[in-house]
Design an enzyme around this catalytic site. Structure first.
Site, short mmCIF file in Angstrom:
data_model
loop_
_atom_site.label_atom_id
_atom_site.label_comp_id
_atom_site.label_asym_id
_atom_site.label_seq_id
_atom_site.Cartn_x
_atom_site.Cartn_y
_atom_site.Cartn_z
N CYS A 355 38.06 38.58 44.52
CA CYS A 355 39.09 39.57 44.19
C CYS A 355 38.87 40.96 44.80
O CYS A 355 39.84 41.56 45.30
CB CYS A 355 39.32 39.65 42.69
SG CYS A 355 37.88 39.37 41.66
N ARG A 384 26.90 32.24 43.57
CA ARG A 384 26.51 32.69 42.23
C ARG A 384 25.16 32.07 41.91
O ARG A 384 24.96 30.87 42.12
CB ARG A 384 27.55 32.25 41.20
CG ARG A 384 28.93 32.84 41.44
CD ARG A 384 29.94 32.37 40.41
NE ARG A 384 31.27 32.85 40.72
CZ ARG A 384 32.36 32.56 40.02
NH1 ARG A 384 32.26 31.77 38.94
NH2 ARG A 384 33.54 33.02 40.37
N GLN A 402 36.25 28.94 46.45
CA GLN A 402 37.31 29.13 45.47
C GLN A 402 38.64 29.25 46.18
O GLN A 402 38.77 30.00 47.15
CB GLN A 402 37.06 30.39 44.65
CG GLN A 402 36.17 30.17 43.43
CD GLN A 402 36.28 31.32 42.45
OE1 GLN A 402 36.19 32.47 42.83
NE2 GLN A 402 36.47 31.02 41.18
N ASP A 404 41.22 30.99 45.79
CA ASP A 404 41.72 32.18 45.08
C ASP A 404 43.07 32.63 45.62
O ASP A 404 43.33 32.53 46.82
CB ASP A 404 40.73 33.33 45.26
CG ASP A 404 39.82 33.50 44.06
OD1 ASP A 404 40.30 33.33 42.94
OD2 ASP A 404 38.63 33.78 44.27
N HIS A 406 45.70 36.15 44.83
CA HIS A 406 45.93 37.38 44.07
C HIS A 406 47.36 37.82 44.31
O HIS A 406 47.77 37.99 45.46
CB HIS A 406 44.93 38.46 44.48
CG HIS A 406 43.51 38.06 44.21
ND1 HIS A 406 42.70 37.48 45.18
CD2 HIS A 406 42.77 38.11 43.08
CE1 HIS A 406 41.52 37.21 44.64
NE2 HIS A 406 41.54 37.57 43.38
N LYS A 485 43.52 35.18 29.98
CA LYS A 485 43.71 34.14 30.99
C LYS A 485 44.29 32.88 30.37
O LYS A 485 44.15 32.61 29.17
CB LYS A 485 42.40 33.82 31.70
CG LYS A 485 41.30 33.29 30.79
CD LYS A 485 40.05 32.92 31.56
CE LYS A 485 38.97 32.36 30.64
NZ LYS A 485 37.84 31.78 31.37
N HIS A 531 45.13 37.07 39.06
CA HIS A 531 44.12 36.26 39.73
C HIS A 531 44.43 34.81 39.37
O HIS A 531 44.68 34.53 38.19
CB HIS A 531 42.70 36.54 39.21
CG HIS A 531 42.30 37.97 39.19
ND1 HIS A 531 41.31 38.48 40.00
CD2 HIS A 531 42.72 39.02 38.43
CE1 HIS A 531 41.14 39.76 39.74
NE2 HIS A 531 41.99 40.11 38.79
#
Length: 658
Positions: A355, A384, A402, A404, A406, A485, A531
């Site tokens: 993000c 991670r 990911q 992802d 946005h 979320k 997100h």
């Protein structure tokens, strides 16, 4: 005293000349209110409601507090009855099973000290400190003793005691771990002990009414476990087990476990040449050529679907300056999970999330309200730090991709955009044949932002779910630190659930990164941001797919979609023609022209789970046909070559999942 007339919700004391002057109002789960005498137990309420419910009842709740069936109700209260179908009922059943295990162990191995014994997902365990080293052979003897205790149908009774009494009791019994637990309880804690026959344990409860209520039990495995999870403490012996109220349910569970072993993606990944995990890179998966085909097909599907839905793809750097992560809040909320490095004497971090990079992309231009919503999508590699003990194949890794996206939008566009994401997620999961359920998670303790912003964000997510008619479970306090979320939990063919997709509404990062757009009034305004991911982690999703399909991927995903098997060498020329006809249509096809018997080639094709095996001999060559074998369905008979090619092309184009 005469028996209670529970069908009416009242006791009849008329024969002994006693008038009922003290009744309580019980509000049931469906909102109905019933009147009962003061002191009526939860079990008696169950009997009054339904004989079947009473037979299946395991526990209950009084004003939200889970209690045993023998608990009396002494105030007006909301009361629920729990069976094994309820999480609360299963937990009471399996926690009682752990006490059964502990009692059996202490009977067979005197002097064994008890640690803790909670219910867990699909079962229970108990930790023991014993001079005897437990072996798999011991489990059978312990199971037999547990069965004897069940047969004895011992009442399980609760007794509250003072701190001093509990310490004295467990000290005299030599239960050092229990003494430690009692000493660590808060001063105002209610201390309770549960007994069943000669066995007494420290426990908050609740429990089943008697040991006879436990029916089908199975001890599963042994493991070592540090006391209280600390390496500084002694290693105890842990025995895992599971229990069910019916043997058929236990048998089904054991079958699922065996099926899960057969479908283990780590095993299948190696056997099918898809991916591997090596000691040179623990938690960092290696994708092999066939695995890359599978992965690329998923990414191609992802790109096509997102382009159609109005997303623009970007790519952001893997390493970014520490100051960026401080601004985003990750440095303070997530630092222990981040890998860091130093470049030109400045601190940098390998991104754990995509993000902040997307924020920087948005800031490169001045945006008008006419441009919004702006949907930016990225297949971003993130890292991670996970503890080595938590790593598990592709399901829990240290680097993953990911998917992802946005979405930057006007406040007035929130509901519409969330609905659009819900529709996209549904399209993805239905393509793979997954059902799913939805959970809404609200503000956690370590959150940032105002109460007003959080309330507004949560209400927007709820409104979108309600507009779509989506049923959801509420998870209070489980949101991200920057916003509430929606999580999508898909269900695989074994009934297991996996959290993959998520939608997170964020009023915080646009503020932190000073993101703006020029409104209709010519002034700068703050956008709202979503997100969201669909796969979640592509690596993990591949692991889920591997286990869901047991490695037998649908044709559109299969690394090899068809393999041509000539019966003898003289059929090779026609086999090459068949292969080329499929390849010309973009299909992934192999030719197995080894000097082996065709039955051997068929068996090997089955082991590799290739969707279609095409056998060609004299008859097929003469008729320009193929003899088709479909994985999992067997011989499909002969089919004209052109007809089979068209059929497979259509199957791939439609992304058929079965």
């Amino acid at each position: 005293m005469p028996p209670a007339d529970l069908s009416s919700g009242r006791f009849d004391f008329s024969d002994v000349g006693v008038d009922i002057v003290s009744n309580i109002q019980v509000t049931l789960k469906d909102g109905a209110v019933r009147e009962f005498p003061l002191g009526t137990t939860v079990a008696e309420v169950a009997i009054a409601l339904s004989r079947k419910l009473a037979q299946n009842a395991l526990a209950g709740s009084i004003n939200g507090r889970v209690v045993g069936l023998n608990t009396p109700i002494d105030v007006d209260a909301a009361v629920e009855i729990y069976t094994f179908d309820d999480p609360e009922g299963r937990e009471v059943y399996r926690h009682s099973s752990s006490h059964l295990l502990a009692q059996a162990v202490q009977r067979l191995f005197p002097g064994t000290q008890l640690g803790i014994g909670p219910a867990i997902q699909d079962g229970f365990y108990y930790d023991f400190d014993s001079d005897h080293v437990f072996t798999p052979e011991d489990l059978a003897a312990i199971e037999k003793e547990m069965a004897a205790i069940v047969q004895a149908d011992l009442p399980i009774e609760r007794r509250e005691v003072s701190r001093e009494e509990a310490i004295r009791f467990f000290t005299e019994k030599g239960e050092n771990y229990k003494v430690e637990l009692v000493r660590d309880l808060p001063e105002d804690a209610v201390i309770s002990m549960y007994s069943q026959g000669d066995f007494i344990d420290l426990c908050a409860g609740p429990h089943l009414p008697s040991t006879g209520a436990m029916k089908a039990l199975k001890l599963m495995s042994l493991a070592g476990a540090y006391w209280r999870g600390s390496e500084k403490n002694k290693m105890l012996q842990r025995i895992y087990g599971t229990s069910f109220p019916k043997k058929t349910l236990l048998d089904e569970h054991l079958h699922r476990i065996e099926e899960a072993k057969r479908r283990d993606h780590r095993k299948l990944g190696q056997e099918l040449g898809l991916y591997t995990l090596l000691e040179e890179g623990p938690g960092f998966p290696f994708f092999l050529p066939k695995g890359m085909i599978l992965r690329n097909e998923l990414e191609k599907f992802w790109r096509q679907a997102h382009e159609k839905a109005g997303y623009q793809e970007i790519r952001t750097p893997v390493i970014l300056n520490q100051s960026l992560w401080e601004r985003s809040g990750h440095w303070f909320h997530y630092k222990e999970n981040m890998y860091t490095t130093q470049i030109d004497e400045a601190e940098y971090a390998i991104k754990p999330m995509n993000c902040p990079g997307s924020m920087l992309v948005y800031r490169q231009d001045i945006h008008s309200y006419r441009e919004l919503p702006l949907r930016l999508a990225e297949l971003g590699l993130v890292h991670r730090h996970e503890l080595s003990g938590a790593l598990h194949g592709l399901m829990r890794v240290r680097c993953f991709t990911q998917d992802d996206s946005h979405i930057f939008m006007l406040p007035s566009q929130i509901k519409e955009e969330i609905i659009g994401v819900i529709d996209l997620v549904d399209h993805f999961y239905s393509t793979f044949g997954f059902s799913y359920h939805v959970e809404l998670s609200t503000r956690p303790e370590n959150s940032m932002g105002s109460d007003e912003a959080w309330e507004k964000a949560t209400e927007a997510l709820e409104a979108a779910l309600q507009a779509k008619g989506v049923a959801y479970k509420l998870n209070p306090g489980d949101g991200a630190f920057y916003g509430p979320k929606i999580d999508f939990h898909l269900k695989d063919c074994l009934g297991r659930t996996w959290q993959c997709g998520t939608i997170q509404l964020d009023f915080q990062l646009p503020e932190k990164f000073d993101l703006t757009y020029v409104g209709e009034d010519g002034q700068k305004h703050r956008p709202v941001m979503i997100h969201r991911v669909v796969f979640g982690s592509i690596e993990r999703f591949i692991g889920i797919l591997t286990e869901h399909f047991a490695g037998a991927f649908p044709a559109w995903l299969a690394p090899v979609q068809a393999r041509v098997l000539p019966i003898t060498d003289r059929h090779r020329d026609y086999a090459v023609e068949v292969r080329d006809a499929l390849a010309a249509k973009g299909l992934r096809v192999e030719l197995d022209d080894r000097n082996e018997k065709v039955n051997y080639k068929i068996r090997e094709g089955g082991v590799q789970k290739i969707p279609y095996l095409l056998i060609v001999g004299d008859k097929e060559a003469e008729n320009r046909a193929v003899a088709v074998r479909k994985f999992g369905a067997g011989d499909q008979g002969a089919m004209a070559l052109d007809a089979f090619v068209d059929k497979l092309v259509q199957e791939v184009a439609e992304k058929a999942h079965s």
